[in-house]
Design an enzyme around this catalytic site. Structure first.
Site, short mmCIF file in Angstrom:
data_model
loop_
_atom_site.label_atom_id
_atom_site.label_comp_id
_atom_site.label_asym_id
_atom_site.label_seq_id
_atom_site.Cartn_x
_atom_site.Cartn_y
_atom_site.Cartn_z
N LYS A 1 -18.92 -8.55 -24.81
CA LYS A 1 -18.76 -7.27 -25.50
C LYS A 1 -17.51 -6.55 -25.03
CE LYS A 1 -22.59 -6.12 -23.65
NZ LYS A 1 -23.83 -5.49 -23.17
N THR B 1 -21.60 7.08 -25.47
CA THR B 1 -21.75 5.62 -25.53
C THR B 1 -22.69 5.08 -24.45
OG1 THR B 1 -19.80 5.35 -24.13
CG2 THR B 1 -19.45 5.25 -26.51
N GLY C 1 -25.68 3.54 -23.06
CA GLY C 1 -26.81 2.79 -23.63
C GLY C 1 -26.43 1.86 -24.77
N THR C 2 -25.11 1.74 -25.05
CA THR C 2 -24.71 0.86 -26.17
C THR C 2 -25.11 -0.60 -25.91
OG1 THR C 2 -22.52 0.88 -25.15
CG2 THR C 2 -22.80 2.19 -27.15
N GLY C 3 -24.93 -1.02 -24.65
CA GLY C 3 -25.21 -2.42 -24.32
C GLY C 3 -26.69 -2.74 -24.45
N CYS C 4 -27.53 -1.85 -23.92
CA CYS C 4 -28.99 -2.06 -23.99
C CYS C 4 -29.44 -2.08 -25.45
CB CYS C 4 -29.73 -0.93 -23.26
SG CYS C 4 -29.17 -0.69 -21.58
N1 LIG Z 1 -16.82 3.58 -29.02
C1 LIG Z 1 -17.39 2.55 -29.63
N2 LIG Z 1 -17.31 2.42 -30.98
C2 LIG Z 1 -17.88 1.37 -31.61
N3 LIG Z 1 -18.56 0.41 -30.97
C3 LIG Z 1 -18.67 0.48 -29.63
C4 LIG Z 1 -18.09 1.54 -28.88
N4 LIG Z 1 -18.38 1.34 -27.56
C5 LIG Z 1 -19.11 0.22 -27.50
N5 LIG Z 1 -19.26 -0.33 -28.73
C6 LIG Z 1 -20.01 -1.54 -29.07
O1 LIG Z 1 -21.27 -1.41 -28.42
C7 LIG Z 1 -21.72 -2.68 -27.98
C8 LIG Z 1 -21.98 -2.62 -26.49
O2 LIG Z 1 -20.76 -2.85 -25.82
P1 LIG Z 1 -20.32 -2.33 -24.41
O3 LIG Z 1 -20.25 -0.86 -24.42
O4 LIG Z 1 -19.07 -3.07 -24.10
O5 LIG Z 1 -21.51 -2.83 -23.49
P2 LIG Z 1 -22.19 -2.15 -22.22
O6 LIG Z 1 -22.88 -0.91 -22.72
O7 LIG Z 1 -23.11 -3.19 -21.73
O8 LIG Z 1 -21.08 -1.80 -21.28
C9 LIG Z 1 -20.64 -3.66 -28.40
O9 LIG Z 1 -20.97 -4.23 -29.65
C10 LIG Z 1 -19.39 -2.80 -28.52
O10 LIG Z 1 -18.44 -3.36 -29.38
C1 LIG Z 2 -31.90 1.46 -16.34
C2 LIG Z 2 -30.57 1.13 -16.92
N1 LIG Z 2 -30.37 -0.06 -17.52
C3 LIG Z 2 -29.16 -0.35 -18.06
C4 LIG Z 2 -28.12 0.53 -18.00
C5 LIG Z 2 -26.76 0.18 -18.56
O1 LIG Z 2 -26.40 0.95 -19.67
P1 LIG Z 2 -24.89 1.37 -19.94
O2 LIG Z 2 -24.01 0.25 -19.50
O3 LIG Z 2 -24.76 1.59 -21.39
O4 LIG Z 2 -24.68 2.63 -19.12
C6 LIG Z 2 -28.35 1.78 -17.36
N2 LIG Z 2 -27.37 2.68 -17.25
N3 LIG Z 2 -29.59 2.04 -16.83
MG LIG Z 3 -21.52 0.68 -22.94
#
Ligand SMILES: Nc1ncnc2c1ncn2[C@@H]1O[C@H](COP(=O)(O)OP(=O)(O)O)[C@@H](O)[C@H]1O
Ligand SMILES: Cc1ncc(COP(=O)(O)O)c(N)n1
Ligand SMILES: [Mg+2]
Length: 514
Positions: free
Chosen positions: A193, A226, A228-231
């Site tokens: 991602k 943003t 929690g986007t990954g979860c």
């Molecule tokens: N500002 C944003 N606009 C659109 N999509 C986003 C944005 N930030 C993250 N994403 C999308 O959200 C998903 C989670 O990605 P990311 O944020 O890299 O993961 P994590 O939350 O685990 O760090 C991916 O599909 C990414 O492309």
């Molecule tokens: C309990 C828990 N699990 C996962 C994430 C990661 O989420 P993010 O990378 O979007 O902050 C988090 N912050 N807290």
């Molecule tokens: Mg994220």
């Protein structure tokens, strides 16, 4: 014979019992409810999938960062896994925060006992705020034990780098190399991602299935929300897999969902830290338009009820917005758009424009008949005729807060409108009118009968204008709250003075009744 019938109906009932797609999330709790278990529950709910939860750690967390982590003992994680997996027909397991290698082993042991259709691994290590959620000691467990079992693994760029011994992952080309190397560790597919990819105007993710790379690109939403986007992404993938989607489609749907939710929530403000949560259910947003709105339907809004008519607007060569503006400036207290022959796109655009004008005047805007238009422009409600969608169904579609009015000619119809959850009724035609062909006239007596029977406030309609409005109000039943007019306002050369005059006549009539 009886036995046959009984047996047959039992089989039929059995056939129609519903199996609900079910995702189990094995993850950490986030007290701020933006990420972790709470994000997983909301994401699955938004995607229409049941979600059960095994909590691996409880975090004290908010929009500023992670203030504390309390790891749940392994035997109690095992107990939660057993409770859910032994009983609840889980389709897909999704993992998030797994803060020890032993926990990974506990999970794999449970999955060998109670296999599921797919395993989605989000290798959560560091939160977006930069706080460590699973230390370096867990990397071995993830790499050696969990990844080989995964149908998909979804690291962000930092996690991909950590899983690959610190390899640099800062460009899309790096993400492709990382995806390939991670695939060598055993998962069926990999999604690297790029939400946190530096200097990227797009949100780019790389999907690799062992043969082909897919660059999934969406525009980057400019927002602080943003967290929690990954979860959310991983839970949505799990939800789509649970419904039976192939992997690449599940990933595409999930990415699109995250982008939509981020865009919808880009301006919401929760917490004062740098990383806010977003709204998975697309319900929280409070636009300036909504914040000006009255909390609930106010029956006195029915006082001077203006109903637009496309025919008369055409005749006088004006736009619907100009007509609405003039009616409002003259004192109209509620507007209903009744555009029987407008095309859908044109109607929606007109409704959006009228909504802005109504908002400035603090007056509700209703849409005649077209629930879809009301939903699409977020109008204040709808007005329904007896042959339109039943008010009960409209209420289910529109929710508890929208205004619903129903046209009623009889006490029975008024009673049904009340049962169905309408807010007011329109009663008429009181006098003959040429805006509605073959419309039965109820007269002042019919109006009075309906008003006396109705538990809902009433607005009178049909052939009402300056000359007879005060006769109508003089019937003196307390739930008659006003008059609805079409031609008396809109089939006139100048709308504003007519609207003012009618308002004055009504004010005068209610003073006298008092
Ligand atoms: N500002 C944003 N606009 C659109 N999509 C986003 C944005 N930030 C993250 N994403 C999308 O959200 C998903 C989670 O990605 P990311 O944020 O890299 O993961 P994590 O939350 O685990 O760090 C991916 O599909 C990414 O492309
Ligand atoms: C309990 C828990 N699990 C996962 C994430 C990661 O989420 P993010 O990378 O979007 O902050 C988090 N912050 N807290
Ligand atoms: Mg994220």
């Amino acid at each position: 014979m009886q036995d046959d019938c009984g047996a047959a109906s039992a089989t039929t009932t059995e056939q129609y019992k519903m199996k609900i797609p079910h995702v189990l999330t094995v993850a950490g709790s986030d007290s701020g409810a933006g990420a972790g278990i709470q994000a997983d529950l909301k994401a699955c709910a938004a995607r229409g999938v049941y979600c059960s939860t095994v909590i691996t750690a409880v975090t004290a967390q908010n929009t500023a960062g992670v203030q504390g982590v309390n790891i749940v003992p392994e035997d109690f994680v095992a107990a939660q896994l057993k409770s859910v997996l032994s009983d609840m027909q889980v389709d897909v397991v999704k993992t998030g925060m797994l803060p020890s290698t032993d926990l990974v082993k506990v999970l794999l042991q449970s999955l060998s006992e109670f296999p599921v259709r797919a395993l989605v691994v989000d290798p959560v290590m560091v939160s977006t705020s930069g706080d460590v959620l699973a230390g370096p000691s867990t990397i071995t467990g993830l790499r050696e034990n969990l990844l080989p079992m995964a149908d998909i693994v979804t690291p962000n760029v930092k996690e991909a780098s950590a899983l690959l011994g610190g390899m640099q992952v800062v460009t899309v080309a790096d993400m492709c190399s990382a995806a390939k190397l991670l695939h060598n560790l055993g998962p069926r597919t990999v999604l690297v991602k790029g939400g946190d990819l530096p200097d990227s105007s797009d949100a780019v993710d790389i999907f690799f299935d062992g043969e082909d790379f897919h660059e999934l690109r969406s525009s980057r939403v400019n927002t602080r929300n943003t967290h929690g986007t990954g979860c959310t992404l991983a839970s949505c993938i799990a939800a789509e897999l649970a419904k039976g989607s192939p992997m690449l489609s599940a990933v595409k749907v999930a990415k699109c969902f995250v982008e939509t939710a981020l865009d919808y929530s880009k301006d919401i403000v929760i917490g004062s830290g740098p990383q806010g949560p977003f709204d998975h259910l697309l319900r929280l947003k409070s636009t300036s338009h909504q914040s000006h709105r009255a909390e609930a339907f106010n029956p006195s809004d029915l006082f001077l009820y203006a109903v637009t008519d496309s025919g008369t607007n055409k005749k006088w060569g004006r736009s619907i917005t100009d007509a609405v503006k003039a009616a409002l400036e003259g004192g109209a207290t509620i507007i209903q758009l009744r555009e029987k022959d407008a095309d859908t796109r044109g109607f929606l655009e007109a409704a959006k424009a009228c909504l802005q004008i109504c908002c400035v005047h603090g007056v509700p805007l209703l849409i005649n008949d077209r629930i879809d238009i009301a939903l699409a422009c977020d109008a204040d409600g709808v007005h329904l005729g007896q042959s339109d969608m039943p008010a009960r169904t409209a209420r289910a579609l529109l929710g508890p807060d929208k205004i619903i009015g129903v046209s009623c000619k009889t006490p029975e119809e008024a009673h049904q409108a009340w049962i169905d959850g309408a807010n007011y009724i329109g009663c008429g035609g009181v006098y003959p009118t040429n805006t509605k062909a073959n419309n039965l006239t109820v007269g002042l007596d019919g109006l009075k009968t309906v008003c006396l029977a109705s538990k809902l406030p009433v607005v009178a309609i049909g052939g009402i204008g300056i000359s007879n409005a005060s006769d109508v109000m003089k019937i003196g039943v307390s739930n008659l709250k006003g008059v609805a007019v079409v031609s008396a306002l809109f089939d006139r050369e100048c709308i504003l003075p007519e609207s003012k005059k009618l308002h004055a006549v009504l004010m005068d009539a209610v003073q006298r009744v008092k």
